[in-house]
Design a protein around this motif. Structure first.
Motif, mmCIF file in Angstrom:
data_model
loop_
_atom_site.group_PDB
_atom_site.id
_atom_site.type_symbol
_atom_site.label_atom_id
_atom_site.label_comp_id
_atom_site.label_asym_id
_atom_site.label_seq_id
_atom_site.Cartn_x
_atom_site.Cartn_y
_atom_site.Cartn_z
ATOM 1 N N ARG A 5 -29.006 -34.392 13.234
ATOM 2 C CA ARG A 5 -28.082 -35.039 12.301
ATOM 3 C C ARG A 5 -26.742 -34.322 12.244
ATOM 4 O O ARG A 5 -25.712 -34.944 11.947
ATOM 5 C CB ARG A 5 -28.703 -35.089 10.900
ATOM 6 C CG ARG A 5 -27.857 -35.907 9.918
ATOM 7 C CD ARG A 5 -28.430 -35.873 8.516
ATOM 8 N NE ARG A 5 -27.651 -36.741 7.638
ATOM 9 C CZ ARG A 5 -27.672 -36.691 6.315
ATOM 10 N NH1 ARG A 5 -28.466 -35.829 5.702
ATOM 11 N NH2 ARG A 5 -26.921 -37.500 5.581
ATOM 12 N N TYR A 6 -26.742 -33.010 12.538
ATOM 13 C CA TYR A 6 -25.537 -32.226 12.312
ATOM 14 C C TYR A 6 -24.877 -31.740 13.599
ATOM 15 O O TYR A 6 -24.163 -30.745 13.575
ATOM 16 C CB TYR A 6 -25.869 -31.043 11.403
ATOM 17 C CG TYR A 6 -26.418 -31.491 10.061
ATOM 18 C CD1 TYR A 6 -25.632 -32.193 9.163
ATOM 19 C CD2 TYR A 6 -27.748 -31.234 9.719
ATOM 20 C CE1 TYR A 6 -26.128 -32.616 7.946
ATOM 21 C CE2 TYR A 6 -28.253 -31.648 8.496
ATOM 22 C CZ TYR A 6 -27.444 -32.343 7.614
ATOM 23 O OH TYR A 6 -27.953 -32.765 6.418
ATOM 24 N N THR A 18 -22.742 -43.541 3.247
ATOM 25 C CA THR A 18 -23.774 -43.034 4.137
ATOM 26 C C THR A 18 -25.152 -42.974 3.502
ATOM 27 O O THR A 18 -26.154 -43.229 4.170
ATOM 28 C CB THR A 18 -23.414 -41.637 4.674
ATOM 29 O OG1 THR A 18 -23.139 -40.767 3.566
ATOM 30 C CG2 THR A 18 -22.195 -41.709 5.577
ATOM 31 N N TYR A 35 -19.575 -37.824 17.753
ATOM 32 C CA TYR A 35 -20.773 -37.162 17.258
ATOM 33 C C TYR A 35 -21.382 -37.831 16.029
ATOM 34 O O TYR A 35 -22.521 -37.529 15.664
ATOM 35 C CB TYR A 35 -20.450 -35.706 16.898
ATOM 36 C CG TYR A 35 -20.017 -34.869 18.067
ATOM 37 C CD1 TYR A 35 -20.934 -34.473 19.037
ATOM 38 C CD2 TYR A 35 -18.691 -34.478 18.210
ATOM 39 C CE1 TYR A 35 -20.539 -33.703 20.120
ATOM 40 C CE2 TYR A 35 -18.284 -33.704 19.290
ATOM 41 C CZ TYR A 35 -19.215 -33.315 20.241
ATOM 42 O OH TYR A 35 -18.826 -32.554 21.306
ATOM 43 N N ASN A 36 -20.652 -38.679 15.388
ATOM 44 C CA ASN A 36 -21.120 -39.194 14.105
ATOM 45 C C ASN A 36 -20.728 -40.651 13.941
ATOM 46 O O ASN A 36 -19.657 -41.072 14.392
ATOM 47 C CB ASN A 36 -20.520 -38.371 12.959
ATOM 48 C CG ASN A 36 -21.093 -38.752 11.607
ATOM 49 O OD1 ASN A 36 -22.265 -39.098 11.497
ATOM 50 N ND2 ASN A 36 -20.266 -38.694 10.571
ATOM 51 N N SER A 37 -21.597 -41.388 13.312
ATOM 52 C CA SER A 37 -21.279 -42.756 12.903
ATOM 53 C C SER A 37 -22.048 -43.044 11.630
ATOM 54 O O SER A 37 -23.159 -42.539 11.434
ATOM 55 C CB SER A 37 -21.663 -43.760 13.994
ATOM 56 O OG SER A 37 -23.059 -43.742 14.236
#
Length: 518
Positions: free
Chosen positions: A48-49, A367, A405-407
């Motif tokens: 997740r990170y 989120t 890296y993130n959505s």
């Protein structure tokens, strides 16, 4: 809002023992702000990170050792959705000062990552445990680190949920906590935000707004564009193209979805030091029976669209919006996303990546928190029924496009909260305290949808009649001037914390006896 204070006072007479006497509260010192080298990444194995890092960031905090004596506990106040400076009152005269005073404790306010000047990524509850284990307080010449010293957390609102999650996850490090108005249950669309206003606000004001909204939604349902445009013009908002932007703007005095520049029901408080009268001023204006003729005449301007029925108090409502709300848009370009204006449909505005408290709150909402403010599915409504989940969700999509890296999920991942138990949440030495007139109540431990609650020393709970959003966190220096229902809540919190500390001493004695037997 304070009508229940006398009832709370009468209930207080039933106590078998006198309430504890607190020392006179002192004026707080000028708190220097310190920083702690907090890990950015507490979970290097979690997908997740990614991308992972060994770096740290400067997490800000202040502390007060005025009442500390060796062996006393540490109270950690989680600052929530604002800067550490914005929470000074809670350590100067509020709940942390009250508890320090009663237990010879030391108090700390810790700024959440995401807010104030403490900006990296998520992992907030891990911050609390790591801070408690590793902080070294300047000028304090003894180690106060957990778990050797009892750390007791306090948080209100979002920070209340973080307090609850911290105690449940890191109960081997953090000895206890008080979660005030903590949204431990989450939903996507949260129409109940407006339920306390419907129930407790002045009913002539409520009825007027309900009826105006019914008529407005009738016109929208008919797609009567001419009538809708005339209604917008009456409010001085004819430039707003999107009906939802219009609906949100006229709802600002009540609490428009996510946005409200004026103070609302949520910002009411038992003390004038911390609250604001904007909501009362709004309702007094809407229900004014002595308005001049040019204002009351507006009530009849749209009657031709509603079978001759006047829009009672429309003139008052519109006049308030024009005089109080519209000036926030200083340019007069009402349909723009310029600072203070009322349009929301500019995608590039939402894509601005500048750090701010508002953007941080939007991110956590989009989120995992949800709770988008929406109109109710049935019955009367204080806001237009065009205000639904998709209105807020579009801002999420525009503000946080997918990156390398993130959505963000297409809708908030509510399991991030529900995995802790929701209304069945439980952790040892975690106290829940709520107000029955809080707009967030139905996400909290004492929700109207929750099972019946019964308090124990290990799992204490308290519902304050007549109270709003974490009203217990506030105090004043003149203790006898506090309303009895707030003083009683503070005494309950003192007793609760003292029981937590006695449980610790008892467990240490039991461990010592067990060791001798071996």
């Amino acid at each position: 809002m304070l009508f229940a204070a006398s009832l709370a006072g009468l209930l207080g007479l039933a106590c078998a023992s006198p309430a504890p006497r607190l020392a006179p509260r002192q004026s707080g010192p000028n708190y220097p702000v310190y920083t702690f080298d907090q890990l950015i990444d507490h979970f290097p194995e979690s997908d997740r990170y990614v991308p992972h890092t060994n770096a740290t960031f400067k997490q800000r905090y202040v502390y007060d050792s005025t009442y500390y004596k060796p062996g006393g506990p540490v109270f950690l106040y989680i600052s929530g959705e604002t800067s550490v400076e914005s929470r000074y009152e809670n350590i100067e005269s509020g709940i942390i000062q009250i508890l320090m005073n009663a237990t010879n404790g030391l108090g700390i306010i810790l700024e959440n990552r995401f807010y104030g000047d403490s900006y990296p990524v998520a992992e907030t509850i891990a911050d609390n445990a790591y801070f408690a284990q590793h902080v070294s307080l300047p000028g304090v010449n003894v180690s106060l680190n957990a778990p050797d010293t009892p750390w007791i957390l306090y948080g209100g609102s979002l920070a209340g949920a973080q307090t609850a999650f911290s105690i449940k996850t890191y109960g081997d490090i953090l000895w206890g906590g008080i979660a005030a108005s903590a949204p431990i249950h989450v939903v996507l669309g949260y129409w109940q935000w407006y339920a306390p206003i419907q129930k407790y606000a002045p009913q002539d004001c409520v009825t007027s707004i309900n009826n105006i909204i019914d008529k407005m939604d009738y016109l929208i349902g008919k797609n009567d564009t001419a009538a809708i445009q005339q209604l917008k013009n009456i409010f001085g908002l004819g430039a707003l193209k999107d009906n939802r932007d219009f609906a949100m703007t006229i709802a600002f005095p009540l609490g428009g979805p996510m946005n409200y520049p004026t103070e609302t029901w949520q910002e009411l408080n038992w003390s004038p030091l911390y609250g604001a009268n904007d909501f009362w001023n709004f309702c007094n204006n809407v229900s004014n029976i002595d308005s001049p003729a040019n204002i009351t005449a507006v009530d009849y301007e749209l009657a031709k669209y509603t079978h001759g029925e006047p829009w009672t108090n429309l003139g008052n409502y519109a006049n308030y919006v024009k005089e109080i709300v519209l000036p926030y848009c200083t340019t007069g370009d009402y349909d723009s996303t310029e600072n203070g204006c009322f349009g929301t449909q500019n995608v590039s505005y939402w894509a601005d990546t500048t750090n701010s408290d508002d953007r941080s709150y939007l991110y956590s909402t989009c989120t995992e928190q949800g709770a988008y403010q929406v109109a109710p599915p049935t019955g009367k409504s204080l806001i237009s029924r065009v205000l639904q989940v998709n209105y807020t969700q579009q801002w999420c999509t525009w503000a946080f496009p997918a990156g390398q890296y993130n959505s963000i999920p297409s809708t908030p991942d509510l399991t991030r909260y529900t995995r802790y138990g929701g209304f069945n949440f439980s952790a040892d030495r975690l106290a829940f305290i709520d107000g029955d007139q809080d707009v967030w109540l139905d996400l909290c431990y004492h929700s109207n949808d929750a099972p019946a609650r019964y308090s124990t020393d290990l799992h204490p709970e308290e519902l304050i009649a007549g109270s709003g959003h974490h009203w217990d966190s506030y105090g004043i220096k003149d203790i006898p001037a506090e309303p009895q229902f707030i003083r009683n809540a503070h005494y309950w919190e003192i007793r609760t914390v003292q029981k937590f500390l006695r449980q610790r001493e008892s467990s240490k004695r039991d461990a010592a006896i067990s060791g001798r037997e071996l």
